[in-house]
Design a protein around this motif. Structure first.
Motif, PDB file in Angstrom:
ATOM      1  N   VAL A  48      34.118  28.044  21.571  1.00 14.33           N
ATOM      2  CA  VAL A  48      35.120  27.009  21.322  1.00 14.33           C
ATOM      3  C   VAL A  48      35.901  26.851  22.621  1.00 14.33           C
ATOM      4  N   ALA A  49      35.850  25.651  23.196  1.00 13.77           N
ATOM      5  CA  ALA A  49      36.487  25.391  24.485  1.00 13.77           C
ATOM      6  C   ALA A  49      37.639  24.414  24.311  1.00 13.77           C
ATOM      7  N   LYS A  50      38.742  24.705  25.016  1.00  8.60           N
ATOM      8  CA  LYS A  50      39.873  23.780  25.005  1.00  8.60           C
ATOM      9  C   LYS A  50      40.707  23.995  26.252  1.00  8.60           C
ATOM     10  N   GLY A  51      41.442  22.961  26.616  1.00  2.88           N
ATOM     11  CA  GLY A  51      42.355  23.028  27.747  1.00  2.88           C
ATOM     12  C   GLY A  51      43.746  22.653  27.275  1.00  2.88           C
ATOM     13  N   TYR A  52      44.765  23.239  27.921  1.00  2.00           N
ATOM     14  CA  TYR A  52      46.140  22.946  27.509  1.00  2.00           C
ATOM     15  C   TYR A  52      47.111  23.271  28.639  1.00  2.00           C
ATOM     16  N   ASP A  53      48.279  22.635  28.570  1.00  2.56           N
ATOM     17  CA  ASP A  53      49.387  22.911  29.485  1.00  2.56           C
ATOM     18  C   ASP A  53      50.619  22.227  28.912  1.00  2.56           C
ATOM     19  N   GLY A  54      51.446  22.968  28.229  1.00  3.66           N
ATOM     20  CA  GLY A  54      52.647  22.384  27.627  1.00  3.66           C
ATOM     21  C   GLY A  54      52.281  21.341  26.587  1.00  3.66           C
ATOM     22  N   LYS A  56      50.265  18.682  27.205  1.00  4.20           N
ATOM     23  CA  LYS A  56      48.912  18.161  27.427  1.00  4.20           C
ATOM     24  C   LYS A  56      47.905  19.072  26.745  1.00  4.20           C
ATOM     25  N   GLU A  57      46.917  18.453  26.096  1.00  7.40           N
ATOM     26  CA  GLU A  57      45.886  19.233  25.426  1.00  7.40           C
ATOM     27  C   GLU A  57      44.600  18.417  25.376  1.00  7.40           C
ATOM     28  N   THR A  58      43.472  19.093  25.605  1.00  8.61           N
ATOM     29  CA  THR A  58      42.181  18.417  25.533  1.00  8.61           C
ATOM     30  C   THR A  58      41.652  18.477  24.105  1.00  8.61           C
ATOM     31  N   SER A  59      40.593  17.763  23.873  1.00  3.87           N
ATOM     32  CA  SER A  59      39.878  17.891  22.606  1.00  3.87           C
ATOM     33  C   SER A  59      39.244  19.276  22.554  1.00  3.87           C
ATOM     34  N   VAL A  60      39.070  19.790  21.357  1.00  2.55           N
ATOM     35  CA  VAL A  60      38.388  21.073  21.185  1.00  2.55           C
ATOM     36  C   VAL A  60      36.891  20.795  21.134  1.00  2.55           C
ATOM     37  N   MET A  61      36.151  21.502  21.984  1.00  2.00           N
ATOM     38  CA  MET A  61      34.698  21.336  22.028  1.00  2.00           C
ATOM     39  C   MET A  61      34.057  22.606  21.482  1.00  2.00           C
ATOM     40  N   ARG A  62      33.044  22.426  20.653  1.00  4.12           N
ATOM     41  CA  ARG A  62      32.334  23.565  20.069  1.00  4.12           C
ATOM     42  C   ARG A  62      30.869  23.545  20.524  1.00  4.12           C
ATOM     43  N   HIS A  63      30.379  24.726  20.883  1.00  2.00           N
ATOM     44  CA  HIS A  63      29.001  24.863  21.353  1.00  2.00           C
ATOM     45  C   HIS A  63      28.359  26.036  20.630  1.00  2.00           C
ATOM     46  N   LYS A  64      27.045  25.953  20.450  1.00  4.00           N
ATOM     47  CA  LYS A  64      26.320  27.033  19.786  1.00  4.00           C
ATOM     48  C   LYS A  64      25.015  27.296  20.529  1.00  4.00           C
ATOM     49  N   LEU A  86      44.629  22.101  33.974  1.00  4.66           N
ATOM     50  CA  LEU A  86      45.111  22.740  32.755  1.00  4.66           C
ATOM     51  C   LEU A  86      44.573  24.167  32.674  1.00  4.66           C
ATOM     52  N   THR A  87      45.159  24.971  31.802  1.00  2.84           N
ATOM     53  CA  THR A  87      44.578  26.274  31.479  1.00  2.84           C
ATOM     54  C   THR A  87      43.410  26.002  30.539  1.00  2.84           C
ATOM     55  N   ASN A  88      42.250  26.563  30.833  1.00  3.23           N
ATOM     56  CA  ASN A  88      41.055  26.337  30.019  1.00  3.23           C
ATOM     57  C   ASN A  88      40.618  27.637  29.364  1.00  3.23           C
ATOM     58  N   GLU A  89      40.437  27.582  28.052  1.00  9.84           N
ATOM     59  CA  GLU A  89      40.026  28.749  27.268  1.00  9.84           C
ATOM     60  C   GLU A  89      38.638  28.539  26.695  1.00  9.84           C
ATOM     61  N   TYR A  90      37.861  29.607  26.706  1.00  8.82           N
ATOM     62  CA  TYR A  90      36.547  29.638  26.068  1.00  8.82           C
ATOM     63  C   TYR A  90      36.542  30.829  25.127  1.00  8.82           C
ATOM     64  N   GLN A  91      36.674  30.557  23.839  1.00  7.14           N
ATOM     65  CA  GLN A  91      36.633  31.630  22.845  1.00  7.14           C
ATOM     66  C   GLN A  91      35.171  31.831  22.470  1.00  7.14           C
TER      67      GLN A  91
END
Length: 131
Positions: A48-54, A56-64, A86-91
């Motif tokens: 699950v990928a997303k970017g954020y900063d205060g 601002k937020e990107t769409s959540v992208m899901r990959h399998k 932005l800060t980008n997270e990959y869960q």
């Protein structure tokens, strides 16, 4: 009860940003990859990928990915340059050796740049590993 739940530590699995030339668009671009540097396959990989900063937020992208063999890597997604501000997270959640693993990999804002690239495990290119 919570103390009885074992959450195994994720080791030898990484998320990396790699700068590559796209032949189709004739441009340099960043791509996110998952790296399996383990001696066993990892399976049922959910990202699950997303970017954020205060505000601002990107769409959540899901990959399998069904399976990633030992000592291999796979492309997750293209990363737009604007998203690097932005800060980008990959869960990442996956199964290995009959256990479920989970870790959130983070690229802090403005840390993905050409001058910060280093050698990567498995991938024969320069890039940046997420924390």
């Amino acid at each position: 009860m919570k103390k009885d739940i074992e959450i195994p530590k994720v080791e030898k699995v990484h998320v990396a940003a790699v700068r590559e030339f796209n032949e189709e668009f004739q441009a340099e671009e960043w791509n996110a990859y998952i790296i399996n540097n383990k001696n066993v396959s990892i399976e049922m990989i959910l990202i699950v990928a997303k970017g954020y900063d205060g505000t601002k937020e990107t769409s959540v992208m899901r990959h399998k990915l069904e399976k990633l063999p030992p000592h291999s890597f796979a492309k997750i997604e293209f990363i737009q340059d604007a998203v690097l501000e932005l800060t980008n997270e990959y869960q990442v959640t996956f199964f290995a050796e009959h256990k479920m693993f989970e870790k959130t990999f983070v690229f802090k804002k403005n840390t993905v740049s050409k001058d910060k690239q280093k050698d990567l495990p498995i991938i024969p290119k320069m890039g940046i590993l997420a924390e």
